[in-house]
Enzyme design. Structure first.
Site, PDB file in Angstrom:
ATOM      1  N   LYS A  73       0.853  -1.199   0.000  1.00 28.10           N
ATOM      2  CA  LYS A  73       0.000   0.000   0.000  1.00 28.10           C
ATOM      3  C   LYS A  73       0.875   1.230   0.000  1.00 28.10           C
ATOM      4  O   LYS A  73       1.839   1.309   0.751  1.00 28.10           O
ATOM      5  CB  LYS A  73      -0.847  -0.024   1.286  1.00 28.10           C
ATOM      6  CG  LYS A  73      -1.910   1.022   1.343  1.00 28.10           C
ATOM      7  CD  LYS A  73      -3.203   0.523   0.756  1.00 28.10           C
ATOM      8  CE  LYS A  73      -4.212   1.615   0.526  1.00 28.10           C
ATOM      9  NZ  LYS A  73      -3.950   2.488  -0.626  1.00 28.10           N
ATOM     10  N   LYS A  97       4.998   1.970   8.439  1.00 28.26           N
ATOM     11  CA  LYS A  97       3.792   2.686   8.865  1.00 28.26           C
ATOM     12  C   LYS A  97       2.591   1.726   8.918  1.00 28.26           C
ATOM     13  O   LYS A  97       1.827   1.731   9.875  1.00 28.26           O
ATOM     14  CB  LYS A  97       3.501   3.849   7.918  1.00 28.26           C
ATOM     15  CG  LYS A  97       2.438   4.788   8.473  1.00 28.26           C
ATOM     16  CD  LYS A  97       2.027   5.869   7.489  1.00 28.26           C
ATOM     17  CE  LYS A  97       3.169   6.826   7.216  1.00 28.26           C
ATOM     18  NZ  LYS A  97       2.710   7.995   6.429  1.00 28.26           N
ATOM     19  N   LYS A 109       5.160   2.540  -3.014  1.00 28.30           N
ATOM     20  CA  LYS A 109       5.035   3.959  -3.362  1.00 28.30           C
ATOM     21  C   LYS A 109       5.190   4.086  -4.869  1.00 28.30           C
ATOM     22  O   LYS A 109       5.805   3.223  -5.515  1.00 28.30           O
ATOM     23  CB  LYS A 109       6.136   4.778  -2.679  1.00 28.30           C
ATOM     24  CG  LYS A 109       5.767   6.215  -2.469  1.00 28.30           C
ATOM     25  CD  LYS A 109       4.841   6.358  -1.268  1.00 28.30           C
ATOM     26  CE  LYS A 109       4.395   7.765  -1.026  1.00 28.30           C
ATOM     27  NZ  LYS A 109       3.660   7.894   0.227  1.00 28.30           N
ATOM     28  N   THR A 193      -6.162  11.873   8.378  1.00 30.83           N
ATOM     29  CA  THR A 193      -4.797  12.047   8.887  1.00 30.83           C
ATOM     30  C   THR A 193      -4.803  12.975  10.097  1.00 30.83           C
ATOM     31  O   THR A 193      -4.208  12.666  11.138  1.00 30.83           O
ATOM     32  CB  THR A 193      -3.884  12.581   7.766  1.00 30.83           C
ATOM     33  OG1 THR A 193      -3.947  11.649   6.691  1.00 30.83           O
ATOM     34  CG2 THR A 193      -2.455  12.724   8.223  1.00 30.83           C
ATOM     35  N   ASN A 223      -4.337  20.256   4.450  1.00 29.93           N
ATOM     36  CA  ASN A 223      -5.335  19.265   4.827  1.00 29.93           C
ATOM     37  C   ASN A 223      -5.058  18.691   6.218  1.00 29.93           C
ATOM     38  O   ASN A 223      -5.887  18.793   7.129  1.00 29.93           O
ATOM     39  CB  ASN A 223      -5.369  18.160   3.759  1.00 29.93           C
ATOM     40  CG  ASN A 223      -6.261  17.009   4.161  1.00 29.93           C
ATOM     41  OD1 ASN A 223      -5.914  16.227   5.045  1.00 29.93           O
ATOM     42  ND2 ASN A 223      -7.416  16.894   3.542  1.00 29.93           N
ATOM     43  N   SER A 360      -7.647   4.484   4.458  1.00 29.02           N
ATOM     44  CA  SER A 360      -7.482   3.877   3.129  1.00 29.02           C
ATOM     45  C   SER A 360      -7.753   2.371   3.214  1.00 29.02           C
ATOM     46  O   SER A 360      -8.363   1.774   2.321  1.00 29.02           O
ATOM     47  CB  SER A 360      -6.055   4.083   2.612  1.00 29.02           C
ATOM     48  OG  SER A 360      -5.978   5.285   1.891  1.00 29.02           O
TER      49      SER A 360
HETATM   50  P1  NAD Z   1      -1.266  20.069   1.829  1.00 22.69           P
HETATM   51  O1  NAD Z   1      -0.636  20.399   0.534  1.00 22.69           O
HETATM   52  O2  NAD Z   1      -2.752  20.059   1.962  1.00 22.69           O
HETATM   53  O3  NAD Z   1      -0.734  21.082   2.957  1.00 22.69           O
HETATM   54  C1  NAD Z   1       0.600  21.411   3.126  1.00 22.69           C
HETATM   55  C2  NAD Z   1       0.637  22.805   3.754  1.00 22.69           C
HETATM   56  O4  NAD Z   1       1.997  23.105   4.088  1.00 22.69           O
HETATM   57  C3  NAD Z   1       0.162  23.908   2.808  1.00 22.69           C
HETATM   58  O5  NAD Z   1      -0.682  24.779   3.517  1.00 22.69           O
HETATM   59  C4  NAD Z   1       1.460  24.633   2.428  1.00 22.69           C
HETATM   60  O6  NAD Z   1       1.243  26.002   2.141  1.00 22.69           O
HETATM   61  C5  NAD Z   1       2.251  24.455   3.707  1.00 22.69           C
HETATM   62  N1  NAD Z   1       3.687  24.664   3.541  1.00 22.69           N
HETATM   63  C6  NAD Z   1       4.467  24.354   2.490  1.00 22.69           C
HETATM   64  N2  NAD Z   1       5.728  24.750   2.739  1.00 22.69           N
HETATM   65  C7  NAD Z   1       5.739  25.288   3.966  1.00 22.69           C
HETATM   66  C8  NAD Z   1       6.733  25.880   4.787  1.00 22.69           C
HETATM   67  N3  NAD Z   1       7.991  25.967   4.386  1.00 22.69           N
HETATM   68  N4  NAD Z   1       6.385  26.296   6.016  1.00 22.69           N
HETATM   69  C9  NAD Z   1       5.114  26.213   6.444  1.00 22.69           C
HETATM   70  N5  NAD Z   1       4.126  25.693   5.712  1.00 22.69           N
HETATM   71  C10 NAD Z   1       4.441  25.238   4.489  1.00 22.69           C
HETATM   72  O7  NAD Z   1      -0.625  18.677   2.268  1.00 22.69           O
HETATM   73  P2  NAD Z   1      -1.152  17.633   3.357  1.00 22.69           P
HETATM   74  O8  NAD Z   1      -1.927  16.584   2.665  1.00 22.69           O
HETATM   75  O9  NAD Z   1      -1.748  18.355   4.505  1.00 22.69           O
HETATM   76  O10 NAD Z   1       0.222  16.970   3.788  1.00 22.69           O
HETATM   77  C11 NAD Z   1       1.112  17.634   4.679  1.00 22.69           C
HETATM   78  C12 NAD Z   1       2.145  16.639   5.191  1.00 22.69           C
HETATM   79  O11 NAD Z   1       1.471  15.555   5.798  1.00 22.69           O
HETATM   80  C13 NAD Z   1       3.040  16.028   4.091  1.00 22.69           C
HETATM   81  O12 NAD Z   1       4.313  15.768   4.646  1.00 22.69           O
HETATM   82  C14 NAD Z   1       2.353  14.713   3.796  1.00 22.69           C
HETATM   83  O13 NAD Z   1       3.250  13.763   3.271  1.00 22.69           O
HETATM   84  C15 NAD Z   1       1.898  14.334   5.185  1.00 22.69           C
HETATM   85  N6  NAD Z   1       0.803  13.368   5.169  1.00 22.69           N
HETATM   86  C16 NAD Z   1      -0.414  13.714   4.673  1.00 22.69           C
HETATM   87  C17 NAD Z   1      -1.415  12.750   4.631  1.00 22.69           C
HETATM   88  C18 NAD Z   1      -2.797  13.083   4.129  1.00 22.69           C
HETATM   89  O14 NAD Z   1      -3.659  12.189   4.159  1.00 22.69           O
HETATM   90  N7  NAD Z   1      -3.078  14.318   3.724  1.00 22.69           N
HETATM   91  C19 NAD Z   1      -1.176  11.443   5.103  1.00 22.69           C
HETATM   92  C20 NAD Z   1       0.085  11.138   5.612  1.00 22.69           C
HETATM   93  C21 NAD Z   1       1.078  12.113   5.641  1.00 22.69           C
END
Ligand code: NAD
Length: 433
Positions: A73, A97, A109, A193, A223, A360
């Site tokens: 996955k 994970k 991945k 998440t 998100n 998921s």
């Molecule tokens: P997203 O794109 O919705 O949000 C990311 C946010 O980070 C945005 O608001 C962006 O403007 C901000 N950002 C970017 N650079 C930045 C900086 N230098 N300083 C401060 N803020 C900054 O992405 P997401 O889905 O929320 O994912 C965020 C993290 O969580 C990633 O590392 C992702 O791999 C991890 N993650 C997300 C999920 C998921 O289901 N969404 C699951 C597991 C892990």
């Protein structure tokens, strides 16, 4: 999004994490040998007819790192820095994970080396369908199940699922997760998440010496960060600072998370929250930098943006009591050592953000059974699983006198090795076990 060099240090860092866990697990040579190599790797080229009539070729990858515990996955990333090395590292990470929250999955991945913002919607659709054409024999609902990752979303998953069905001449919703609800997605996936991270905090808060009333700073108000901030503030935590790529805002007696989110949606940046508009109540905020946010004297720091944000450089200045890693890999191993010496508890990414992959898994179960759950059923099942596993990670860290990250890797390693060893090891064939 930050650009990384083609040979990322992520894999080296991931292996370093494994090394500290290995000291606490009696692992057979067979298991070590198996976990050193990805099970299967595929590189493809995807020729796409662009809107101007020209043909452009993109490089795509899919890596299945380990599938001892079940179908592999892992998400699909669209980013200019995607390469085989990075995809392999992320697949390795997914293996641990999935095991730490006890999902019957291995780790995988995928990705395409592309700047998605440079494509039209039709080009994006052709690329997504072209990727599935290229990897169709490599994936499947019982072998390798993709999902969204950086710069891919439910609509892209919907196109991919549709393309898989067209090639196979049947509906196979379980081949991919993170789909729109109308195409077999699960309720609760978009908040999973952040909600999972919130459940981890509620489970461990007393043990961490925090609780409702404690202050929180969130780096990355996307998100995952928004959802966690929202759930924490609803339960009485005081979210005093949030940031995005354009800047950070601070309010000592707590931000109104909903109204900041509405401003951000409306204006596309947090700076908009300074104005007095019709979208939310008028509020006064201080503007701070992203690095100042990380170093605030809060009780809980939530990195939810990018990799490698807490490093040997800024770790000495981090003042939070605890850190919840919602982003993947926000803390470097060097920073980990410094934070540990300062007594700061780090809740590792493989536990803190596992709510996404857990839901998921629920989506896949619903697709396979053809029976769909309510929001409450999804939330209850997520809560039960995340709280149970957070409790185990805490208990193992106490038993072994280790940090929480090492404890999480120990639990994952034990589960993976148990499965590999069940099929026989050298010791078994030597008659010693
Ligand atoms: P997203 O794109 O919705 O949000 C990311 C946010 O980070 C945005 O608001 C962006 O403007 C901000 N950002 C970017 N650079 C930045 C900086 N230098 N300083 C401060 N803020 C900054 O992405 P997401 O889905 O929320 O994912 C965020 C993290 O969580 C990633 O590392 C992702 O791999 C991890 N993650 C997300 C999920 C998921 O289901 N969404 C699951 C597991 C892990």
């Amino acid at each position: 999004m930050q650009k990384r060099s083609p040979r990322t240090p992520i894999f080296t860092n991931a292996l370093k994490r494994l090394e500290s866990a290995l000291a606490h697990v009696d692992l057979s040579e067979d298991v070590r040998e198996r976990l050193c190599h990805p099970k299967a790797s595929l590189s493809v080229s995807i020729p796409i007819r662009m809107d101007d009539g020209g043909l452009k070729t993109f490089n795509g990858y899919r890596v299945r790192y380990d599938d001892s515990r079940g179908p592999a996955k892992g998400g699909i990333r669209y980013h200019p820095s995607v390469n085989a090395d990075e995809v392999t590292s992320l697949a390795f990470w997914m293996t641990f994970k999935c095991a730490v929250v006890d999902l019957p999955f291995g780790g995988a991945k995928g990705g395409i080396c592309v700047e998605p913002k440079s494509l039209s919607m039709l080009e994006l659709e052709r690329l997504s369908r072209g990727y599935i054409d290229a990897i169709v024999d490599f994936i499947g609902p019982d072998s390798d199940i993709p999902a969204p990752d950086v710069y891919t979303n439910p609509m892209i998953m919907g196109w991919m699922c549709d393309q898989y069905g067209i090639i196979c001449r049947q509906k196979v919703p379980g081949v991919i997760t993170g789909k729109p609800l109308a195409l077999g997605g699960s309720r609760g996936r978009d908040s999973a998440t952040g909600r999972g991270g919130y459940f981890v905090i509620r489970e461990l808060e007393t043990r961490l010496g925090i609780g409702p009333g404690s202050t929180v700073a969130v780096q990355g108000f996307g998100n995952a960060g928004f959802m966690a901030a929202q759930f924490l503030s609803e339960s009485g935590y005081k979210v005093v600072a949030v940031s995005d790529s354009k800047g950070a805002i601070y309010k000592s007696d707590g931000l109104d998370i909903q109204s900041v989110w509405q401003f951000k949606q409306h204006e596309r940046k947090l700076a908009a929250a300074y104005c007095s508009g019709s979208v939310c109540e008028v509020q006064e905020y201080d503007k701070i930098s992203n690095s100042e946010l990380l170093e605030l004297g809060v009780d809980l720091l939530v990195p939810a943006a990018l990799e490698e944000q807490i490093t040997a450089d800024n770790a000495p200045r981090i003042r939070a009591k605890a850190i919840l890693e919602l982003a993947n890999g926000p803390t470097t191993p060097e920073a980990d050592t410094i934070l540990k010496s300062k007594g700061i508890a780090v809740i590792p990414d493989i536990l803190a953000n596992a709510g996404g992959v857990a839901v998921s898994y629920f989506e896949w179960v619903q697709n396979k059974s053809g029976y769909y759950w309510t929001d409450k059923e999804v939330d209850d099942k997520l809560k039960e699983r995340i709280c149970r596993e957070a409790d185990s990670v805490w208990n193992v860290s106490q038993e072994l006198k280790t940090d929480l990250r090492t404890a999480a890797y120990v639990i994952a390693l034990r589960r993976i090795s148990e499965t590999i060893e069940a099929k026989g090891t050298k010791e078994f064939y030597d008659g010693k076990n």
